[in-house]
Design a protein around this motif. Structure first.
Motif, PDB file in Angstrom:
ATOM      1  N   GLN A 262       0.812  -1.212   0.000  1.00  0.00           N
ATOM      2  CA  GLN A 262       0.000   0.000   0.000  1.00  0.00           C
ATOM      3  C   GLN A 262       0.849   1.267   0.000  1.00  0.00           C
ATOM      4  N   ALA A 263       2.038   1.205   0.570  1.00  0.00           N
ATOM      5  CA  ALA A 263       2.894   2.387   0.646  1.00  0.00           C
ATOM      6  C   ALA A 263       3.659   2.634  -0.644  1.00  0.00           C
ATOM      7  N   GLU A 264       4.308   1.629  -1.164  1.00  0.00           N
ATOM      8  CA  GLU A 264       5.196   1.830  -2.310  1.00  0.00           C
ATOM      9  C   GLU A 264       5.140   0.699  -3.319  1.00  0.00           C
ATOM     10  N   GLY A 265       4.077  -0.068  -3.271  1.00  0.00           N
ATOM     11  CA  GLY A 265       3.968  -1.171  -4.202  1.00  0.00           C
ATOM     12  C   GLY A 265       3.452  -0.733  -5.564  1.00  0.00           C
ATOM     13  N   PRO A 266       3.552  -1.573  -6.580  1.00  0.00           N
ATOM     14  CA  PRO A 266       3.060  -1.238  -7.924  1.00  0.00           C
ATOM     15  C   PRO A 266       1.537  -1.202  -7.954  1.00  0.00           C
ATOM     16  N   PRO A 267       0.939  -0.398  -8.844  1.00  0.00           N
ATOM     17  CA  PRO A 267      -0.531  -0.305  -8.901  1.00  0.00           C
ATOM     18  C   PRO A 267      -1.189  -1.620  -9.291  1.00  0.00           C
ATOM     19  N   GLU A 268      -0.461  -2.509  -9.976  1.00  0.00           N
ATOM     20  CA  GLU A 268      -1.058  -3.761 -10.422  1.00  0.00           C
ATOM     21  C   GLU A 268      -1.467  -4.665  -9.259  1.00  0.00           C
ATOM     22  N   LEU A 269      -0.823  -4.504  -8.105  1.00  0.00           N
ATOM     23  CA  LEU A 269      -1.093  -5.372  -6.962  1.00  0.00           C
ATOM     24  C   LEU A 269      -2.061  -4.765  -5.944  1.00  0.00           C
ATOM     25  N   LEU A 270      -2.485  -3.502  -6.193  1.00  0.00           N
ATOM     26  CA  LEU A 270      -3.354  -2.858  -5.212  1.00  0.00           C
ATOM     27  C   LEU A 270      -4.712  -3.549  -5.119  1.00  0.00           C
TER      28      LEU A 270
END
Length: 218
Positions: A153-161
């Motif tokens: 949620q902090a710095e992950g890629p948008p594909e995994l949100l």
């Protein structure tokens, strides 16, 4: 040709021997000759004047031609200078365009390299994140799931949100699945097999045949 006064003096001196008729005839001849001489001189003067006028006109025409040639040469030189300036400006424009194109190509190459590096970095990051989730599944370390969710949620890629949002919605069950040794995989497999049999036999056989296929496999 002697003048008329000279002729009169000669005739007066010879008056004793010459008659009046001879003197008068001599005077007439002299006057005729004098008239012819004057006419010839007048014609010669007129021809000289006409020749001078013609020469003047020729000189005027020659000066006009010289001026015309000079203007033509000047215009030709001006056109040559304009053409040279136009060609120089065209060459400068072509050089500027070539320099701008080379700069644009260099910028595109740099941006392409940066995008490739960013994509590679994102892929590496995604692979690291997925590898961490796979380790939680294999090592049954479900207690690490909250930290993994916060990192995504902090710095992950948008594909995994969207995946993380689904996990958060049923986080207790996911944590239990990543921690406990129990699994509903066998049940889900049987359900999947029964659904496959239904799809194969839909509209082709009766319920009795379906029951026999399901029970035989069980």
């Amino acid at each position: 040709m002697p003048s008329r006064e000279f002729v009169d003096k000669v005739l007066t001196a010879c008056g004793r021997a010459a008659t009046d008729e001879v003197c008068e005839a001599t005077r007439a001849l002299y006057m005729e000759a004098l008239s012819v001489t004057h006419s010839a001189r007048h014609a010669e003067c007129r021809r000289a004047d006409e020749a001078a006028a013609a020469q003047g006109r020729c000189e005027d025409v020659a000066r006009a031609l010289a001026d015309l040639e000079a203007r033509h040469a000047q215009e030709k030189e001006q056109r040559a200078q304009e053409i040279a300036r136009a060609e120089g400006e065209r060459d400068r424009v072509a050089q500027r365009r070539a320099a701008a194109l080379a700069e644009a190509q260099l910028r595109i190459r740099d941006l392409t390299g940066q995008l490739a590096e960013e994509r590679q970095g994102r892929r590496c990051e995604q692979a690291t994140i997925l590898h961490a989730f796979a380790e939680m599944m294999s090592a049954r370390t479900g207690h690490q799931l909250p930290d993994w969710i916060e990192k995504i949620q902090a710095e992950g890629p948008p594909e995994l949100l969207s995946f993380v949002n689904g996990v958060v919605g049923d986080q207790a069950a996911v944590t239990a699945g990543l921690t406990l040794p129990f699994s509903s995989g066998a049940v889900e497999g049987q359900v999947n097999r029964i659904k496959m049999l239904k799809r194969q036999m839909f509209g082709r056989a009766s319920l009795d045949l379906l029951r026999k296929r399901v029970l035989r496999a069980a």
